[in-house]
Design an enzyme around this catalytic site. Structure first.
Site, PDB file in Angstrom:
ATOM      1  N   TYR A   1      -0.107  74.785  56.130  1.00 26.64           N
ATOM      2  CA  TYR A   1      -0.522  74.915  57.532  1.00 26.64           C
ATOM      3  C   TYR A   1       0.672  74.563  58.411  1.00 26.64           C
ATOM      4  CZ  TYR A   1      -2.691  73.767  62.024  1.00 26.64           C
ATOM      5  OH  TYR A   1      -3.008  73.727  63.350  1.00 26.64           O
TER       6      TYR A   1
ATOM      7  N   GLU B   1      -0.158  79.068  65.877  1.00 27.81           N
ATOM      8  CA  GLU B   1      -0.672  78.469  64.645  1.00 27.81           C
ATOM      9  C   GLU B   1      -0.622  79.477  63.505  1.00 27.81           C
ATOM     10  OE1 GLU B   1      -4.491  75.703  63.997  1.00 27.81           O
ATOM     11  OE2 GLU B   1      -5.015  77.816  64.133  1.00 27.81           O
TER      12      GLU B   1
END
Lengths: 395, 293
Positions: free
Chosen positions: A117, A205
């Protein structure tokens, strides 16, 4: 401003952030052709909406159909696409009403070794951009933050320079990467940060960020939003705005210079100032009502602004009463009432209207309201206003 | 002597020839604030309603001895204006910069904050109503007459909600020592904690009212600070209990993201720190009374 995944990936590629090969489609036939062009054997068909949770999301019209599917043939790709396009996808983030899928992104399947991530955003406390990374790719990051906060790594970024290569390398080792993947991270991460800074992002993101079997880093997903206050210097982004993803009333309010957010209640609010507007919603709820909206009419409170505000509030069929709450400081109360009365006639308000005014020339303003002959209730103070507007619902 | 502003404060306005800049400079002058004039690049040497205009902050400060800037410069140029002031004040012991402008890009503020942080100057705002010490000076856009000189210090993220609080305080007979709007943007110069510290040390302040809202965790940090360092009574109010997550409520910083920054968590933190929290926005004045009782 939010954009779609496929648009974010287009911008990523221009910025040197690697993404899977993909083709944007708006028909089932295009999806079948895209499968062929990508060469198989595996492809991913992804619904394009401004909301997360698409993989676990299901369509209202086809309760078995997921919002993101793996396919192994052109026929399978086409069948899935036919169910997805034009249907309504409900995910954890869309609310029960869901969002209509008009576009699909078809991408090549990747040889996935690890999922990470990464995200770039602005840290309010440090007042710098910040790179957030975790070895727990593909997971909901808020869940990770709550249950295993030690797995979340944060690196403060120099807002002028960007991410230094050594910062990227350090982070790559902390994430457990090795060999080629470390060198790939030393390029991927600074490129992502540079994109964030150059485009005035609010958030960029990548979840998951995939490490392939060959040690390459690829943005498997991309979620990007921009700072609305900086859009004036990124004219190229105008074309990326998808108005079908936005609430019509919010678009209309934006054009009129009003700040409006639709809520689920039945008491409309018209207030000057954002803090007072939020407090007015809270006050309504405290007295047993449900606010239908947030609306900050701004400092001007002109006839035009108030008229537009009333029309936007009344366009919501749930609205059964309206509370106007104005603190007239520099903007005198009598001036506000003048504009209010004119707007009242223009719009033709038929629901109960409660007006609470305080501040400069308030006595004169209250007299004007009382003498207007209109069916407008005046309130003595904040509490009285909330009680009156809530009571008007059952009257 | 209240905080940040005193009789030696001399104010210049950046963007004084714009309509808002001029109007509010006039209002501040009427209130009695020593306004020396202002700055608009390209209009130096002219005059507007009795205010002399300079091309640069440096020139204005050199000639007038101004030590405080009120910034009305439009968003695309506001961060630069803030840095220009900090730079001009640096060789003169630093100054106070009050940025009213709403809508400055966040990454511009990252740079401006970093710049100011390395100087001796203090930044208030942006996206704030300014600062007022009733009866002494008003440096901002708040209606001066609602304020009363007194001994309650006020810190707030909001504009009209602050006026509401001041109104309530004045109605219950509590004047204000200084009221400071810190701004509704994600990146602001002066925080709740900075001002809690100043009010705690100010002999003219007996109690503090802090008004926060959803978004970020500045109020939670302030609560921790209060628990450790503030001995004076503190009352508080948090706006946005009914705000839905993921939606910006007017202010750029007023957004619940990723489930954090909610009103509930802030209220809980303040209560745990012994702050008297007003449940209703109508109760802010009374909450200060209860805190002081």
């Amino acid at each position: 401003m939010k954009i779609h995944e496929y648009q974010a990936k287009e911008l990523f590629r221009d910025a040197g952030v690697p993404t899977p090969r993909g083709i944007v489609c708006t028909s089932a036939d295009e999806v079948a052709a895209a499968y062929g062009e990508l060469g198989g054997p595996l492809a991913v068909v992804k619904s394009q909406i401004h909301a997360g949770g698409r993989g676990k999301g299901r369509f209202q019209e086809h309760p078995e159909q997921a919002g993101v599917v793996l396919v192994k043939s052109a026929e399978e790709a086409k069948e899935n696409a036919a169910r997805m396009l034009g249907s309504t996808l409900v995910t954890i983030q869309t609310g029960d009403e869901g969002k209509r899928v008009n576009t699909l992104l078809v991408e090549e399947g990747l040889d996935i070794a690890t999922e990470l991530y990464v995200a770039v955003t602005v840290d309010r406390d440090r007042r710098t951009p910040i790179l957030i990374a975790s070895s727990e790719g593909g997971m909901d990051i808020e869940h990770v933050a709550e249950h295993t906060p030690e797995k979340i790594l944060k690196v403060a970024v120099d807002g002028g320079y960007g991410l230094h290569a050594f910062q990227a390398t350090e982070l790559a080792f902390q994430l457990g990467l090795e060999g080629k993947a470390v060198r790939a991270a030393a390029k991927f991460l600074p490129a992502l940060v540079r994109f964030f800074l150059d485009s005035d992002c609010d958030m960029a993101e990548v979840n998951p960020l995939v490490v392939t079997g060959e040690g390459a880093l690829v943005a498997l997903d991309a979620k990007v939003s921009f700072d609305g206050n900086a859009l004036y210097r990124h004219k190229n982004l105008d074309a990326y705005r998808d108005l079908t993803e936005e609430d019509d009333s919010e678009i209309r309010a934006g054009k009129a210079g009003l700040s409006y957010v639709k809520l689920d209640g039945n008491i409309g609010c018209l207030v000057n100032g954002a803090g007072l507007a939020m407090s007015t919603m809270d006050l309504i709820q405290l007295h047993g009502g449900e606010p239908a909206n947030f609306l900050d009419v701004g400092g001007g409170a002109s006839v035009e602004a108030i008229t537009e505000a009333f029309e936007i509030i009344l366009a919501d069929p749930n609205v059964k009463a309206i509370l106007v709450n104005i603190f007239g400081g520099i903007m005198r109360c009598d001036y506000v009432v003048e504009a209010l009365l004119e707007a009242y006639d223009k719009v033709g308000i038929t629901v109960p209207l409660v007006v609470r005014l305080e501040g400069t020339n308030v006595e004169q303003a209250r007299t004007m309201l009382a003498d207007s002959g209109k069916d407008i209730a005046t309130a003595a103070d904040l509490t009285d206003a909330a009680q009156k507007v809530v009571a008007s619902l059952s009257a | 002597m209240s905080i940040l502003v005193d009789s030696a404060t001399k104010v210049l306005t950046q963007g004084i020839t714009g309509s808002a800049g001029l109007f509010h400079s006039q209002q501040c002058r009427e209130y009695g604030t020593p306004m020396v004039g202002g700055v608009t690049p390209g209009k130096g040497g002219t005059e507007v309603d009795g205010f002399p205009v300079w091309n640069t902050v440096e020139e204005c400060v050199e000639e007038t001895g101004a030590n405080c800037s009120l910034v009305f410069v439009p968003p695309p140029f506001a961060a630069d204006a803030i840095m220009e002031s900090a730079d001009a004040y640096e060789s003169r012991g630093g100054g106070l910069i009050v940025a009213i402008t709403e809508g400055i890009p966040v990454l511009d503020m990252v740079k401006a904050y970093d710049f100011v942080a390395k100087t001796k100057s203090r930044l208030i705002g942006p996206n704030c109503p300014g600062i007022i010490t009733p009866g002494v000076a008003k440096i901002g856009i708040m209606p001066g007459y609602i304020h009363t000189p007194g001994r309650v210090g006020l810190i707030s993220k909001s504009g009209t909600l602050t006026y509401e609080a001041v109104w309530q305080l004045s109605n219950v007979g509590l004047g204000q020592s200084t009221a400071v709007g810190i701004g509704g943007d994600p990146i602001i110069g002066t925080t709740f904690i900075d001002l809690l510290e100043l009010f705690e040390d100010d002999p003219e302040t007996d109690a503090i009212l802090m008004i926060g809202e959803i978004g970020g965790d500045a109020e939670v940090q302030a609560a921790e600070y209060i628990k450790e360092h503030v001995t004076k009574p503190v009352a508080g109010f948090i706006a946005g209990r009914t705000a839905p997550p993921g939606k910006r409520m007017g202010h750029a910083g007023a957004i619940i993201s990723g489930g954090s920054g909610t009103a509930e968590e802030k209220i809980a933190a303040l209560k745990a720190a012994g702050v008297e929290v007003a449940e209703s926005p109508a109760d802010m004045g009374a909450a200060v009374q209860r805190a002081m009782a």
